[in-house]
Design a protein around this motif. Sequence first.
Motif, PDB file in Angstrom:
ATOM      1  N   CYS A   1       0.922  -1.224   0.136  1.00 11.62           N
ATOM      2  CA  CYS A   1      -0.120   0.024   0.157  1.00 11.62           C
ATOM      3  C   CYS A   1       0.784   1.228  -0.095  1.00 11.62           C
ATOM      4  O   CYS A   1       0.413   2.103  -0.749  1.00 11.62           O
ATOM      5  CB  CYS A   1      -0.932  -0.141   1.250  1.00 11.62           C
ATOM      6  SG  CYS A   1      -2.156  -0.938   0.749  1.00 11.62           S
ATOM      7  N   LYS A   2       1.946   1.393   0.826  1.00 17.53           N
ATOM      8  CA  LYS A   2       3.024   2.551   0.974  1.00 17.53           C
ATOM      9  C   LYS A   2       3.636   2.535  -0.495  1.00 17.53           C
ATOM     10  O   LYS A   2       3.613   3.677  -1.032  1.00 17.53           O
ATOM     11  CB  LYS A   2       3.776   2.193   1.882  1.00 17.53           C
ATOM     12  CG  LYS A   2       4.082   3.310   2.885  1.00 17.53           C
ATOM     13  CD  LYS A   2       4.975   2.945   3.876  1.00 17.53           C
ATOM     14  CE  LYS A   2       6.174   2.607   3.831  1.00 17.53           C
ATOM     15  NZ  LYS A   2       6.963   2.325   5.140  1.00 17.53           N
ATOM     16  N   THR A   3       3.911   1.600  -1.278  1.00 13.23           N
ATOM     17  CA  THR A   3       4.467   1.667  -2.222  1.00 13.23           C
ATOM     18  C   THR A   3       3.713   2.339  -3.564  1.00 13.23           C
ATOM     19  O   THR A   3       4.161   3.143  -4.260  1.00 13.23           O
ATOM     20  CB  THR A   3       5.041   0.439  -2.827  1.00 13.23           C
ATOM     21  OG1 THR A   3       5.712  -0.281  -1.902  1.00 13.23           O
ATOM     22  CG2 THR A   3       5.377   0.119  -4.183  1.00 13.23           C
ATOM     23  N   LEU A   4       2.578   1.966  -3.437  1.00 13.88           N
ATOM     24  CA  LEU A   4       1.181   2.420  -4.322  1.00 13.88           C
ATOM     25  C   LEU A   4       0.768   3.615  -4.296  1.00 13.88           C
ATOM     26  O   LEU A   4       0.084   4.134  -5.007  1.00 13.88           O
ATOM     27  CB  LEU A   4       0.412   1.178  -4.830  1.00 13.88           C
ATOM     28  CG  LEU A   4       0.862  -0.102  -5.337  1.00 13.88           C
ATOM     29  CD1 LEU A   4      -0.137  -1.015  -5.264  1.00 13.88           C
ATOM     30  CD2 LEU A   4       1.522   0.066  -6.497  1.00 13.88           C
ATOM     31  N   GLU A   5       0.719   4.277  -3.091  1.00 11.63           N
ATOM     32  CA  GLU A   5      -0.049   5.307  -2.804  1.00 11.63           C
ATOM     33  C   GLU A   5       0.142   6.687  -3.443  1.00 11.63           C
ATOM     34  O   GLU A   5      -0.392   7.394  -3.555  1.00 11.63           O
ATOM     35  CB  GLU A   5       0.134   5.699  -1.069  1.00 11.63           C
ATOM     36  CG  GLU A   5       1.252   6.028  -0.659  1.00 11.63           C
ATOM     37  CD  GLU A   5       1.538   6.377   1.024  1.00 11.63           C
ATOM     38  OE1 GLU A   5       2.481   6.869   1.458  1.00 11.63           O
ATOM     39  OE2 GLU A   5       0.664   5.947   1.603  1.00 11.63           O
ATOM     40  N   ASP A   6       1.574   6.732  -4.012  1.00  8.23           N
ATOM     41  CA  ASP A   6       1.973   8.009  -4.989  1.00  8.23           C
ATOM     42  C   ASP A   6       1.632   7.751  -6.178  1.00  8.23           C
ATOM     43  O   ASP A   6       2.184   8.641  -7.004  1.00  8.23           O
ATOM     44  CB  ASP A   6       3.220   8.720  -4.361  1.00  8.23           C
ATOM     45  CG  ASP A   6       4.622   7.625  -4.718  1.00  8.23           C
ATOM     46  OD1 ASP A   6       4.110   6.459  -5.228  1.00  8.23           O
ATOM     47  OD2 ASP A   6       5.471   8.013  -4.653  1.00  8.23           O
ATOM     48  N   GLY A   7       1.362   6.482  -6.680  1.00 12.82           N
ATOM     49  CA  GLY A   7       1.217   6.227  -8.101  1.00 12.82           C
ATOM     50  C   GLY A   7       2.404   5.904  -8.642  1.00 12.82           C
ATOM     51  O   GLY A   7       2.400   5.625 -10.064  1.00 12.82           O
ATOM     52  N   ARG A   8       3.630   5.883  -8.166  1.00 13.14           N
ATOM     53  CA  ARG A   8       4.952   5.539  -8.630  1.00 13.14           C
ATOM     54  C   ARG A   8       5.489   4.445  -8.065  1.00 13.14           C
ATOM     55  O   ARG A   8       5.293   4.258  -6.732  1.00 13.14           O
ATOM     56  CB  ARG A   8       5.891   6.628  -8.583  1.00 13.14           C
ATOM     57  CG  ARG A   8       5.578   7.929  -9.499  1.00 13.14           C
ATOM     58  CD  ARG A   8       6.467   9.094  -9.367  1.00 13.14           C
ATOM     59  NE  ARG A   8       7.848   8.627  -8.522  1.00 13.14           N
ATOM     60  CZ  ARG A   8       8.148   9.579  -7.828  1.00 13.14           C
ATOM     61  NH1 ARG A   8       7.627  10.651  -7.473  1.00 13.14           N
ATOM     62  NH2 ARG A   8       9.389   9.114  -7.189  1.00 13.14           N
ATOM     63  N   VAL A   9       6.126   3.692  -8.731  1.00  8.36           N
ATOM     64  CA  VAL A   9       6.825   2.295  -7.967  1.00  8.36           C
ATOM     65  C   VAL A   9       8.327   2.638  -8.300  1.00  8.36           C
ATOM     66  O   VAL A   9       8.812   2.639  -9.422  1.00  8.36           O
ATOM     67  CB  VAL A   9       6.383   0.792  -8.509  1.00  8.36           C
ATOM     68  CG1 VAL A   9       7.188  -0.224  -8.013  1.00  8.36           C
ATOM     69  CG2 VAL A   9       4.777   0.787  -8.128  1.00  8.36           C
ATOM     70  N   GLU A  10       9.045   2.806  -7.122  1.00  2.00           N
ATOM     71  CA  GLU A  10      10.498   3.072  -7.136  1.00  2.00           C
ATOM     72  C   GLU A  10      11.305   1.444  -6.659  1.00  2.00           C
ATOM     73  O   GLU A  10      10.784   0.637  -5.980  1.00  2.00           O
ATOM     74  CB  GLU A  10      10.907   3.799  -6.247  1.00  2.00           C
ATOM     75  CG  GLU A  10      10.275   5.497  -6.839  1.00  2.00           C
ATOM     76  CD  GLU A  10      10.687   6.336  -5.751  1.00  2.00           C
ATOM     77  OE1 GLU A  10      11.855   6.299  -5.069  1.00  2.00           O
ATOM     78  OE2 GLU A  10       9.734   7.402  -5.502  1.00  2.00           O
ATOM     79  N   GLU A  11      12.330   1.679  -7.399  1.00  2.97           N
ATOM     80  CA  GLU A  11      13.138   0.322  -7.155  1.00  2.97           C
ATOM     81  C   GLU A  11      13.503  -0.007  -5.632  1.00  2.97           C
ATOM     82  O   GLU A  11      13.395  -0.988  -5.286  1.00  2.97           O
ATOM     83  CB  GLU A  11      14.597   0.626  -7.640  1.00  2.97           C
ATOM     84  CG  GLU A  11      15.296  -0.765  -7.725  1.00  2.97           C
ATOM     85  CD  GLU A  11      14.820  -1.935  -9.103  1.00  2.97           C
ATOM     86  OE1 GLU A  11      14.784  -3.181  -8.620  1.00  2.97           O
ATOM     87  OE2 GLU A  11      14.278  -1.318  -9.875  1.00  2.97           O
TER      88      GLU A  11
END
Length: 146
Positions: free
Chosen positions: A107-117
């Motif tokens: 959820c934390k990864t997806l909350e800003d609409g970007r997925v970082e390494e």
Amino acid sequence: MNILDTLHAVAHAYKGGCESLAPRVGMSAAVLRSKVNPNTETHKATLMDAVHITAMADDDRVLEAWATERGYALVKIPNVDACTDAAIVELMGEAWATHGEVGKEICKTLEDGRVEEKEVDRVEARIFKHAQVLFNIAARLRGMAE
């Protein structure tokens, strides 16, 4: 964290640091500090050095870092004597907690609409931890089998 950085951290985190750990692994503190320093070119830690440091420090972070770098989840084999119904219930509680940690991290990864390494790395670490708990449950149950 890579295995060389992890070896450095393990040696320095040992109670008393390199000065205390060095005699236990058969070298001077100066040599140990050089061997575990990833930026030193004059001394290099061997695989056997890493094994001895891990064993003497009773710290499995080097092993875990290597497993993670290779795409494996490390599972500690449980003591068969400790396989009880209560131990299984305790592990189930841990499994529910680690499952929740996986969900929170996704959820934390997806909350800003970007997925970082680095976010994927954190999700993967949570998944590995959860898998370890699940494999531990299976191993304990196997130990209880008649």
